[in-house]
Scaffold this active site. Structure first.
Site: not given
Ligand code: GLA
Length: 384
Positions: A33-35, A123, A127, A159, A171
């Protein structure tokens, strides 16, 4: 549920034309996550919630988009595309049109009907599902096609550059490239990936805290900026570190004192998460579900405590799952600050797990969570 015939007759009834129909799934992230925007590793799976897009050409040069979910129609002029978003659901398909036009594609007028069942603001990448399904639809009309990884990059740009969401590529990538019954370990630097089969006896149980999540909003941007500030400190000593992907925990020991305390914590999450994500894929590939579950638990603690990307409800959803029969691993999934937890659960225990988790959460917060027993699904493609 994903019934192209129903969408076809809806589209025909409204636009009096035969459409081509495309589907793109939402996703759940198992770990990482957030990588992605730090050029690191993620391991998502596409899920059996998706957006369907039905498209047919028009002769009047207009772009008319109908969202079945919003019950609303929006019209644009194909020869005078909007330069800016309008904070409207149609920004997602129009972002795709704008990026394709910028790439030199001639986008003619069209009618587009969109329908989806990916829960919004949860989450689960509703989108990306809209963007990728619209991309396939509009590309088909423009007589063009691209490989899945290129589609993902174009949708991410839609996006980033049009909608104004500063997201990474996870995503869009999994929505375009997912494989049935597999998780996908993606290297967000070069977009190379490995598929890891999810065993038949394992279910993906997705538990929605019902706390709304958004990538466009504050928390996501702030965390991203904090972690990038930590990277800049490391890069001032070691120029070979343009992204936290290239940093090590030793770098934090050496130069962490020069960082704002919050930045140091955010970077510790991102650096350790990259290590966990690669290890989690190895564990899944060798069938070591116990180790996978352990890494997911560690990832949740890091996300919650170091990254401060969780919330009371998501922490509770993870905690309330811990002693339920069949649990392999649980953590908050996606961009954070609400949304869903992902639980890997023995398939035979999944219905009871979902029911008990729901009861416990309702008792704690006085609101019923939506809990879905999902499976990993294939990426975007044409249905008809
Ligand atoms: C959202 C963003 C992704 C990613 C996650 C965190 O889903 O769209 O690109 O950064 O948060 O892992």
């Amino acid at each position: 549920m994903h019934d192209p015939a129903a969408l076809r007759s809806m589209h025909q009834g409204r636009f009096h034309a035969q459409p081509s129909i495309f589907v793109a799934p939402g996703r759940v992230n198992l770990i990482g996550e957030h990588t992605d925007y730090a050029e690191g590793f993620v391991m998502p799976a596409a899920i059996n919630f998706a957006t369907l897009a039905a498209i047919s050409p028009r002769a009047d040069g207009k772009i008319v988009i109908f969202s079945e979910n919003y019950g609303e129609e929006k019209t644009y002029d194909a020869t005078a595309l909007p330069a800016r978003p309008s904070s409207h659901w149609s920004d997602y398909p129009m972002g795709v049109v704008s990026i394709l036009a910028g790439e030199g594609h001639k986008v003619p007028g069209f009618s587009l009907t969109i329908w989806g069942d990916v829960p919004l603001a949860s989450g689960l990448s509703s989108s990306a599902a809209i963007g990728v399904s619209s991309m396939l639809a509009v590309l088909s009309l423009a007589g063009a096609s691209y490989p899945g990884p290129v589609i993902a990059r174009l949708c991410q740009r839609a996006e980033n550059e049009f909608v104004g969401a500063n997201c990474g590529i996870m995503d869009q990538f999994i929505s375009a490239n997912g494989e049935e019954d597999h998780a996908l370990l993606l290297d967000c630097r070069d977009l190379s990936f490995r598929l890891a089969p999810i065993p038949d006896h394992v279910a993906l149980v997705i538990a929605n805290t019902m706390v709304k999540h958004s990538v466009v909003g504050g928390g996501y941007k702030v965390r991203r900026a904090e972690s990038e500030a930590a990277c800049a400190v490391i890069a001032s000593h070691r120029p070979g570190v343009p992204f936290l992907r290239d940093a090590t925990l030793e770098d934090l020991e050496k130069w962490g004192s020069e960082m704002a305390p919050k930045s140091l914590l955010r970077a510790r999450h991102v650096i350790s998460e990259n290590l966990r994500t690669v290890a989690a894929c190895d564990a899944l590939l060798r069938g070591d579900l116990r180790e996978l579950g352990r890494l997911m638990a560690e990832a949740h603690i890091s996300y919650s405590q170091d990254f401060e990307g969780s919330c009371v409800e998501a922490d509770a959803m993870v905690e309330l799952a811990q002693d339920l029969p069949g649990l392999i691993g649980a953590r908050l999934t996606g961009g954070g600050f609400g949304g869903c937890t992902v639980n890997l659960v023995e398939q035979k225990d999944a219905p009871a797990f979902a029911a008990q988790l729901g009861r416990r959460y309702t008792k704690r917060f006085g609101m019923a969570p939506e809990i879905h027993i999902c499976h990993a699904s294939s990426g975007a493609h044409q249905l008809e």
